[in-house]
Design a protein around this motif. Structure first.
Motif, PDB file in Angstrom:
ATOM      1  N   PRO A  21       4.136  10.549   3.591  1.00 33.66           N
ATOM      2  CA  PRO A  21       3.818   9.499   2.622  1.00 33.66           C
ATOM      3  C   PRO A  21       4.448   8.192   3.104  1.00 33.66           C
ATOM      4  N   CYS A  22       3.733   7.102   2.958  1.00 34.00           N
ATOM      5  CA  CYS A  22       4.248   5.810   3.438  1.00 34.00           C
ATOM      6  C   CYS A  22       4.114   4.732   2.378  1.00 34.00           C
ATOM      7  N   VAL A  23       5.067   3.810   2.396  1.00 32.22           N
ATOM      8  CA  VAL A  23       4.969   2.548   1.669  1.00 32.22           C
ATOM      9  C   VAL A  23       4.803   1.459   2.722  1.00 32.22           C
ATOM     10  N   ILE A  24       3.754   0.652   2.580  1.00 28.63           N
ATOM     11  CA  ILE A  24       3.429  -0.338   3.618  1.00 28.63           C
ATOM     12  C   ILE A  24       3.353  -1.724   2.981  1.00 28.63           C
ATOM     13  N   TYR A  25       4.287  -2.576   3.339  1.00 26.99           N
ATOM     14  CA  TYR A  25       4.260  -3.984   2.929  1.00 26.99           C
ATOM     15  C   TYR A  25       3.531  -4.758   4.020  1.00 26.99           C
ATOM     16  N   TYR A  26       2.422  -5.395   3.666  1.00 27.59           N
ATOM     17  CA  TYR A  26       1.530  -5.952   4.690  1.00 27.59           C
ATOM     18  C   TYR A  26       1.149  -7.391   4.356  1.00 27.59           C
ATOM     19  N   LYS A  27       1.388  -8.295   5.299  1.00 28.29           N
ATOM     20  CA  LYS A  27       0.992  -9.701   5.155  1.00 28.29           C
ATOM     21  C   LYS A  27       0.092 -10.078   6.321  1.00 28.29           C
ATOM     22  N   THR A  28      -1.012 -10.755   6.007  1.00 32.80           N
ATOM     23  CA  THR A  28      -1.955 -11.216   7.028  1.00 32.80           C
ATOM     24  C   THR A  28      -2.095 -12.728   6.932  1.00 32.80           C
ATOM     25  N   ALA A  29      -1.999 -13.399   8.075  1.00 34.28           N
ATOM     26  CA  ALA A  29      -2.242 -14.845   8.164  1.00 34.28           C
ATOM     27  C   ALA A  29      -3.566 -15.064   8.892  1.00 34.28           C
ATOM     28  N   ALA A  30      -4.432 -15.924   8.334  1.00 32.11           N
ATOM     29  CA  ALA A  30      -5.730 -16.196   8.965  1.00 32.11           C
ATOM     30  C   ALA A  30      -6.105 -17.659   8.783  1.00 32.11           C
ATOM     31  N   ASP A  31      -7.014 -18.138   9.649  1.00 30.49           N
ATOM     32  CA  ASP A  31      -7.529 -19.499   9.465  1.00 30.49           C
ATOM     33  C   ASP A  31      -8.725 -19.468   8.516  1.00 30.49           C
TER      34      ASP A  31
ATOM     35  N   TYR B 195       0.849  -1.198   0.000  1.00 34.73           N
ATOM     36  CA  TYR B 195       0.000   0.000   0.000  1.00 34.73           C
ATOM     37  C   TYR B 195       0.880   1.241   0.000  1.00 34.73           C
ATOM     38  N   ARG B 196       0.439   2.252  -0.728  1.00 31.50           N
ATOM     39  CA  ARG B 196       1.181   3.513  -0.792  1.00 31.50           C
ATOM     40  C   ARG B 196       0.236   4.669  -0.478  1.00 31.50           C
ATOM     41  N   THR B 197       0.653   5.516   0.430  1.00 35.05           N
ATOM     42  CA  THR B 197      -0.151   6.692   0.758  1.00 35.05           C
ATOM     43  C   THR B 197       0.594   7.946   0.327  1.00 35.05           C
ATOM     44  N   GLN B 198      -0.145   9.006   0.073  1.00 35.04           N
ATOM     45  CA  GLN B 198       0.431  10.201  -0.527  1.00 35.04           C
ATOM     46  C   GLN B 198       0.812  11.242   0.514  1.00 35.04           C
ATOM     47  N   MET B 199       1.680  12.169   0.085  1.00 31.80           N
ATOM     48  CA  MET B 199       1.942  13.373   0.865  1.00 31.80           C
ATOM     49  C   MET B 199       0.663  14.202   0.902  1.00 31.80           C
ATOM     50  N   GLN B 200       0.400  14.852   2.023  1.00 28.75           N
ATOM     51  CA  GLN B 200      -0.816  15.648   2.146  1.00 28.75           C
ATOM     52  C   GLN B 200      -0.512  16.972   2.833  1.00 28.75           C
ATOM     53  N   GLU B 201      -1.052  18.042   2.271  1.00 28.14           N
ATOM     54  CA  GLU B 201      -0.879  19.397   2.790  1.00 28.14           C
ATOM     55  C   GLU B 201      -2.038  19.751   3.722  1.00 28.14           C
ATOM     56  N   HIS B 202      -1.737  20.418   4.836  1.00 27.10           N
ATOM     57  CA  HIS B 202      -2.786  20.799   5.784  1.00 27.10           C
ATOM     58  C   HIS B 202      -3.751  21.819   5.184  1.00 27.10           C
ATOM     59  N   ALA B 203      -3.216  22.762   4.394  1.00 20.74           N
ATOM     60  CA  ALA B 203      -4.027  23.770   3.703  1.00 20.74           C
ATOM     61  C   ALA B 203      -4.907  24.570   4.654  1.00 20.74           C
ATOM     62  N   TYR B 204      -4.359  24.929   5.808  1.00 20.67           N
ATOM     63  CA  TYR B 204      -5.098  25.804   6.724  1.00 20.67           C
ATOM     64  C   TYR B 204      -5.344  27.149   6.043  1.00 20.67           C
ATOM     65  N   ILE B 205      -6.436  27.805   6.426  1.00 15.78           N
ATOM     66  CA  ILE B 205      -6.815  29.050   5.762  1.00 15.78           C
ATOM     67  C   ILE B 205      -5.763  30.130   5.980  1.00 15.78           C
ATOM     68  N   GLU B 206      -5.234  30.227   7.204  1.00 19.16           N
ATOM     69  CA  GLU B 206      -4.250  31.261   7.530  1.00 19.16           C
ATOM     70  C   GLU B 206      -2.834  30.733   7.320  1.00 19.16           C
TER      71      GLU B 206
ATOM     72  N   ALA C  43      -4.256   0.566   5.169  1.00 17.12           N
ATOM     73  CA  ALA C  43      -3.727  -0.763   4.848  1.00 17.12           C
ATOM     74  C   ALA C  43      -4.460  -1.862   5.609  1.00 17.12           C
ATOM     75  N   HIS C  44      -4.601  -1.717   6.943  1.00 16.87           N
ATOM     76  CA  HIS C  44      -5.192  -2.843   7.675  1.00 16.87           C
ATOM     77  C   HIS C  44      -6.678  -3.037   7.363  1.00 16.87           C
ATOM     78  N   GLU C  45      -7.380  -1.970   7.009  1.00 17.63           N
ATOM     79  CA  GLU C  45      -8.795  -2.146   6.662  1.00 17.63           C
ATOM     80  C   GLU C  45      -8.965  -2.753   5.271  1.00 17.63           C
ATOM     81  N   GLN C  46      -8.057  -2.448   4.350  1.00 16.14           N
ATOM     82  CA  GLN C  46      -8.082  -3.123   3.058  1.00 16.14           C
ATOM     83  C   GLN C  46      -7.829  -4.625   3.226  1.00 16.14           C
ATOM     84  N   GLN C  47      -6.881  -4.954   4.102  1.00 11.97           N
ATOM     85  CA  GLN C  47      -6.590  -6.371   4.361  1.00 11.97           C
ATOM     86  C   GLN C  47      -7.828  -7.089   4.907  1.00 11.97           C
TER      87      GLN C  47
END
Length: 421
Positions: free
Chosen positions: A278-288, A175-186, A359-363
């Motif tokens: 911004p993050c790169v997340i390598y995610y593995k889930t094991a389940a029964d 999963y990859r997330t983007q850079m984000q600007e706060h964009a406050y009014i002031e 990432a964890h909710e997509q999993q």
């Protein structure tokens, strides 16, 4: 139902009327007799060896009262929330576009802008790195001499290898997330002035106690000679926790013995303010086969940009929260905070959690689809309960209401939407 004095009652905001009537003074609205206006010269290149900043022509311009570079900072010339790794004014290296090189105080903003145009800068541009995974490689350009990996935060619980060996289902994604600007009014703004031997700053900030310490260190002054007044702040969301205008206006006010105001343009704010990591997340889930999670393994790479800011704290939060609100018996997490030549990333609402929540909710959704269960049922099967142990080993004894909350929301949704659910 218990009656409370405040909770559940309408409360009139103390600042509401003045704001509605336009009477509230923000830092950019302030005017003092004899006030000067400041502007900052910023780098247009992301990575370079800084050789010389010549301010002589700017200093000679009529209406200019001060032009300061790194040599004029009497104290440490460094600031930072966790690591003091960012110079107030660049010393010998440029690490990002927008790096401050010099600061000017003049009779008007127009004259200050003219003075900036007269400053000449000699530099040698060097290769830059903009991808945090590339920055981690041994042969990558070094943003800082000690290397580009600021911190590695680890979380370990149980036996992850055994969990994956016994799993009926393994889900692995990036999963990859983007850079984000706060964009406050002031935008960032502040006014500094002298009250006898005390420098007073009226500034748009979320962090006045921190500001006071950083100003005192960089001015080489006792902390009791610095006063920070938090002006009405027109938005922050974490983006006004770091130093912005504070040290510049304090330096210039002391140098000129005049009040000094500095207000960033919107472009300047976008270039220089901190961002969401911004993050790169390598995610593995094991389940029964029933959808019960047996373990997770995650590697999180957070791009903190040219300077650390809140990076080590943010990625620690990411490491702790990558398990989500679920009880997972086996956990292995490595979270890296990495320097690049990108804009500095710092605090923003959620502080490292929104990235890993994605990432964890997509999993969880993929797991539900894989075994043919309703996504809500899979969550309720794994959700934290009273007595559960988190990924970091904390036993939750009370106040664990997420299962009940999901259930009630689900039932209400079915009541309203019927067969959709």
């Amino acid at each position: 139902m218990q009656e409370f004095n405040v909770v559940g009652k309408p409360v009139i905001r103390k600042d509401a009327l003045d704001k509605v009537l336009g009477k509230t003074q923000f830092a950019a609205d302030m005017k003092l007799p004899g006030m000067l206006y400041a502007k900052i010269l910023r780098s247009k290149v992301p990575h370079a060896i800084l050789k010389k900043v010549d301010t002589s022509a700017a200093e000679a311009l009529p209406g200019v009262y001060a032009v300061l570079t790194a040599k004029d900072v009497p104290g440490s010339n460094s600031h930072g929330i966790i690591l003091k790794d960012e110079p107030v004014l660049a010393i010998d290296k440029i690490r990002k576009i927008g790096e401050p090189l010099a600061v000017v105080a003049a009779e008007s903003e127009k004259i200050a802008e003219q003075a900036l145009a007269l400053i000449t800068v000699e530099f040698e541009e060097i290769p830059a790195v903009f991808d945090p995974e590339e920055a981690m490689k041994p042969d990558a350009p070094k943003v800082h001499e000690k290397g580009n990996i600021v911190q590695l935060r680890k979380v370990r619980k149980g036996d992850v290898e055994k969990a994956f060996a016994e799993a009926d289902i393994v889900i692995e994604n990036v999963y990859r997330t983007q850079m984000q600007e706060h964009a406050y009014i002031e935008p960032e703004a502040g006014v500094a002035y002298l009250d006898q031997d005390i420098v007073v700053l009226n500034v748009s900030t979320q962090n006045p106690h921190f500001d006071r310490k950083e100003v005192a260190r960089n001015l080489s002054m006792p902390i009791n000679k610095v006063r920070i007044i938090q002006a009405t702040t027109g938005g922050g969301f974490g983006g006004k926790l770091d130093i912005s205008v504070q040290v510049y206006i304090a330096l210039l006010s002391i140098q000129t013995k005049r009040p000094v105001k500095l207000v960033y343009s919107r472009e300047e704010s976008l270039v220089s303010s901190t961002k969401r990591h911004p993050c790169v997340i390598y995610y593995k889930t094991a389940a029964d086969k029933n959808g019960k999670i047996l373990g997770i393994e995650a590697t999180i790479i957070g791009d903190t940009g040219a300077y650390a800011s809140y990076g080590p704290g943010t990625l620690t939060r990411s490491a702790v929260h990558v398990t989500g609100p679920y009880e997972i018996p086996n956990v292995k997490v490595d979270a890296y905070t990495v320097y690049t030549n990108n804009p500095t990333a710092g605090a923003m609402r959620g502080f490292g959690v929104p990235q890993v929540a994605f990432a964890h909710e997509q999993q969880m959704d993929i797991l539900a689809e894989r075994i043919g269960l309703n996504p809500i049922e899979v969550r309720l099967l794994n959700v934290l309960k009273p007595g559960s142990t988190t990924g970091t080993g904390q036993v939750l004894k009370t106040g664990v209401g997420i299962g009940e909350t999901i259930n009630k929301a689900y039932q209400k949704a079915k009541e309203i939407a019927g067969e959709i659910f």
